[in-house]
Design a protein around this motif. Sequence first.
Motif, PDB file in Angstrom:
ATOM      1  N   VAL A 123      -3.554   0.756   6.795  1.00  0.00           N
ATOM      2  CA  VAL A 123      -2.547   0.173   7.677  1.00  0.00           C
ATOM      3  C   VAL A 123      -2.120   1.228   8.695  1.00  0.00           C
ATOM      4  CG1 VAL A 123      -0.238  -0.825   7.834  1.00  0.00           C
ATOM      5  CG2 VAL A 123      -1.725  -1.412   5.913  1.00  0.00           C
ATOM      6  N   ILE A 124      -2.262   0.904   9.967  1.00  0.00           N
ATOM      7  CA  ILE A 124      -1.764   1.765  11.036  1.00  0.00           C
ATOM      8  C   ILE A 124      -0.320   1.362  11.261  1.00  0.00           C
ATOM      9  CG2 ILE A 124      -2.008   2.457  13.441  1.00  0.00           C
ATOM     10  CD1 ILE A 124      -5.000   1.629  13.209  1.00  0.00           C
ATOM     11  N   ALA A 125       0.585   2.288  10.981  1.00  0.00           N
ATOM     12  CA  ALA A 125       2.007   1.950  11.029  1.00  0.00           C
ATOM     13  C   ALA A 125       2.829   3.178  11.373  1.00  0.00           C
ATOM     14  CB  ALA A 125       2.459   1.388   9.684  1.00  0.00           C
ATOM     15  N   SER A 126       4.051   2.931  11.747  1.00  0.00           N
ATOM     16  CA  SER A 126       5.012   4.002  11.986  1.00  0.00           C
ATOM     17  C   SER A 126       5.460   4.543  10.637  1.00  0.00           C
ATOM     18  CB  SER A 126       6.208   3.441  12.751  1.00  0.00           C
ATOM     19  OG  SER A 126       7.236   4.394  12.788  1.00  0.00           O
ATOM     20  N   SER A 127       5.737   5.823  10.597  1.00  0.00           N
ATOM     21  CA  SER A 127       6.204   6.423   9.345  1.00  0.00           C
ATOM     22  C   SER A 127       7.549   5.831   8.927  1.00  0.00           C
ATOM     23  CB  SER A 127       6.310   7.941   9.486  1.00  0.00           C
ATOM     24  OG  SER A 127       7.168   8.270  10.562  1.00  0.00           O
ATOM     25  N   SER A 128       8.256   5.195   9.859  1.00  0.00           N
ATOM     26  CA  SER A 128       9.538   4.586   9.523  1.00  0.00           C
ATOM     27  C   SER A 128       9.373   3.260   8.775  1.00  0.00           C
ATOM     28  CB  SER A 128      10.370   4.366  10.789  1.00  0.00           C
ATOM     29  OG  SER A 128       9.744   3.416  11.615  1.00  0.00           O
ATOM     30  N   GLN A 129       8.176   2.675   8.829  1.00  0.00           N
ATOM     31  CA  GLN A 129       7.928   1.450   8.089  1.00  0.00           C
ATOM     32  C   GLN A 129       7.674   1.824   6.635  1.00  0.00           C
ATOM     33  OE1 GLN A 129       4.857  -0.087  10.944  1.00  0.00           O
ATOM     34  NE2 GLN A 129       5.820  -2.025  10.378  1.00  0.00           N
ATOM     35  N   LEU A 130       8.481   1.311   5.767  1.00  0.00           N
ATOM     36  CA  LEU A 130       8.354   1.648   4.358  1.00  0.00           C
ATOM     37  C   LEU A 130       7.385   0.685   3.685  1.00  0.00           C
ATOM     38  CD1 LEU A 130      12.096   2.384   3.589  1.00  0.00           C
ATOM     39  CD2 LEU A 130      10.269   4.034   4.004  1.00  0.00           C
ATOM     40  N   LEU A 131       6.187   1.189   3.425  1.00  0.00           N
ATOM     41  CA  LEU A 131       5.163   0.398   2.755  1.00  0.00           C
ATOM     42  C   LEU A 131       4.970   0.961   1.353  1.00  0.00           C
ATOM     43  CD1 LEU A 131       2.589   0.135   5.669  1.00  0.00           C
ATOM     44  CD2 LEU A 131       4.177  -1.606   4.899  1.00  0.00           C
ATOM     45  N   PRO A 132       4.511   0.143   0.426  1.00  0.00           N
ATOM     46  CA  PRO A 132       4.262   0.654  -0.922  1.00  0.00           C
ATOM     47  C   PRO A 132       3.288   1.831  -0.899  1.00  0.00           C
ATOM     48  CG  PRO A 132       4.065  -1.737  -0.848  1.00  0.00           C
ATOM     49  CD  PRO A 132       4.211  -1.269   0.564  1.00  0.00           C
ATOM     50  N   GLN A 133       3.482   2.775  -1.802  1.00  0.00           N
ATOM     51  CA  GLN A 133       2.631   3.972  -1.826  1.00  0.00           C
ATOM     52  C   GLN A 133       1.170   3.658  -2.063  1.00  0.00           C
ATOM     53  OE1 GLN A 133       4.395   6.656  -4.677  1.00  0.00           O
ATOM     54  NE2 GLN A 133       5.408   7.785  -3.037  1.00  0.00           N
ATOM     55  N   LYS A 134       0.879   2.544  -2.724  1.00  0.00           N
ATOM     56  CA  LYS A 134      -0.517   2.200  -3.006  1.00  0.00           C
ATOM     57  C   LYS A 134      -1.272   1.750  -1.753  1.00  0.00           C
ATOM     58  CE  LYS A 134       1.262  -2.158  -4.699  1.00  0.00           C
ATOM     59  NZ  LYS A 134       1.484  -2.973  -5.851  1.00  0.00           N
ATOM     60  N   ILE A 135      -0.562   1.512  -0.658  1.00  0.00           N
ATOM     61  CA  ILE A 135      -1.187   1.119   0.611  1.00  0.00           C
ATOM     62  C   ILE A 135      -1.531   2.380   1.399  1.00  0.00           C
ATOM     63  CG2 ILE A 135      -0.836  -0.099   2.792  1.00  0.00           C
ATOM     64  CD1 ILE A 135      -0.954  -2.013   0.455  1.00  0.00           C
ATOM     65  N   GLN A 136      -2.795   2.507   1.789  1.00  0.00           N
ATOM     66  CA  GLN A 136      -3.227   3.647   2.590  1.00  0.00           C
ATOM     67  C   GLN A 136      -2.762   3.446   4.026  1.00  0.00           C
ATOM     68  OE1 GLN A 136      -7.461   3.667   2.130  1.00  0.00           O
ATOM     69  NE2 GLN A 136      -7.379   4.278  -0.006  1.00  0.00           N
TER      70      GLN A 136
END
Length: 172
Positions: A143-156
């Motif tokens: 996932v290309i995302a901003s570091s401010s987006q809180l995604l589950p740790q299991k998502i690369q």
Amino acid sequence: MGTEIQSCFVGKQKKNLVTLFGYSSRSVPGIEINGLGKWGKLVKEKIIFITRSRSLPIPLKRFVLNVEVLDGMGKLETSNVQWLELPLLTLYWYLASLLPILTLENCFLAGSLSPRGEIKHPSKDVIFSNEMLEKIQEYNLNVIASSSQLLPQKIQTIDIKDLFRDIPSLEL
């Protein structure tokens, strides 16, 4: 040169992974966007404006960007097309060799753009529902995302600031 990237099509009933693919060729220079109907022209002009206002060196090639919206995903509307703007811009800049990434083929990205180059990231409940996160994991997508987006740790993830580090005046 050709590649693809995954994004999200937000229909009224559910969210679907959608493939955006494109290629460049030595033909009449320009950019073409297929699969978005009347919204394709608006997105195309926004991409051209953002690119030109940053004086980015685009090679004299033909760029063809396609969105594979399948039957049953829902009707094309502003609310679901907007999240495809950032992935289409990213696909275009990748094909123009402006981004420091080897491939987009295992990546997921969603976001909209303002003509000034401000990127709007979707809220977690709009795109990153449990159903969509499961699909992202199933297809082993980064996932290309901003570091401010809180995604589950299991998502690369790939930090969007790293991807666009060489693009001036882009508000991430």
